[in-house]
Design an enzyme around this catalytic site. Sequence first.
Site, PDB file in Angstrom:
ATOM      1  N   GLY A 168       0.753  -1.200  -0.019  1.00  0.00           N
ATOM      2  CA  GLY A 168       0.014  -0.163   0.027  1.00  0.00           C
ATOM      3  C   GLY A 168       0.981   1.258   0.147  1.00  0.00           C
ATOM      4  CE1 TYR A 170      -8.736  -0.680   9.981  1.00  0.00           C
ATOM      5  CE2 TYR A 170      -9.167   0.275  12.150  1.00  0.00           C
ATOM      6  CZ  TYR A 170      -8.214   0.066  10.923  1.00  0.00           C
ATOM      7  OH  TYR A 170      -7.058   0.746  10.958  1.00  0.00           O
ATOM      8  N   GLY A 199       2.213   4.606   3.529  1.00  0.00           N
ATOM      9  CA  GLY A 199       2.998   4.049   2.859  1.00  0.00           C
ATOM     10  C   GLY A 199       3.682   4.850   1.996  1.00  0.00           C
TER      11      GLY A 199
END
Length: 334
Positions: free
Chosen positions: A52, A215, A58
């Site tokens: 990512g 999540y 990232g």
Amino acid sequence: MAATAVVLAAALGGGLLLIARRFWAAAGKAKRSVAAAAAAGQMEGKTVIITGANSGLGRAAAAELLRQHARVIMACRDRGRAEEAARELRAELGLCSRGGGECRGELLVRELDLASLRSVRSFCQQVLQEEPRLDVLINNAGIFQCPYMKTEDGFEMQFGVNHLGHFLLTNLLLGLLKSSAPSRIVVVSSKLYKYGEINFDDLNSELSYNKSFAYSRSKLANILFTRELARRLESTGVTINVLHPGIVRTNLGRHIHIPLLARPLFTLVSWAFFKSPLEGAQTSIYLASSPEVEGVSGKYFGDCKEEQLLPKGTDDLVARKLWDISEVMVGLLK
């Protein structure tokens, strides 16, 4: 009149906070520039994979590690967006497209879709064929509070991408990491792990689904994975640590609906209080490159310092059971 005064006061207060936030960020950036200058070149000759890496944390981590002369492989789902980000980074940092000559640092793009175990295996096969060594793996990519959907292999999307995809990726690259030791694995989790539970009777959220809890569960799984893998990697020269970046202004929240009228206020608050991607990426960069954490493994970090976990994050029995089940789910064990 009273209502207008309240609005003006709120706007003024928000503006002052924003100015203070920007001043603090500028001061922090100056300190980091000094630190980066001191660390320049310390990653030279080292290969780093960042999942990512085309945006957010990232991308910021990739830029800083490139400044330290690392060889960075951007592992991204959308190759087009990744190539565009790579062009921008090369122009920003003055890099050559494939190193060599007088170039310091090298940036490569490879396609990796963590929602597809087939893609993970293909990516790892290419890495193992092309790369003689791997010094750092940063498991950074993630999906946040999406509506219920499944990966290509039928896993709930958040658990599938955030945990299972990275679980398979790391396991398939372990041999290369071991042969390159001392090497490091860095896992990006979240403070929201504290709201997660590992329900072994419904890991795929087929009985019930709450996008926030899902999540949090995937981020708790990241922590338990780190703990169990650290145990398995003792005396190999490979370390693994997990971190929370704090609240960061990234596109991770693209699935969160904010009412149109509330968006200006949300934008103001985010600029005043949330970290920038560069600020949020500091702990990832620290764990990937700092000599201070050489040999440190199985720990949880925030703001470049070790932090304590809740008991649910240190349950070794749950960590081992999750590992065993994950091996079966991704096809490492039949």
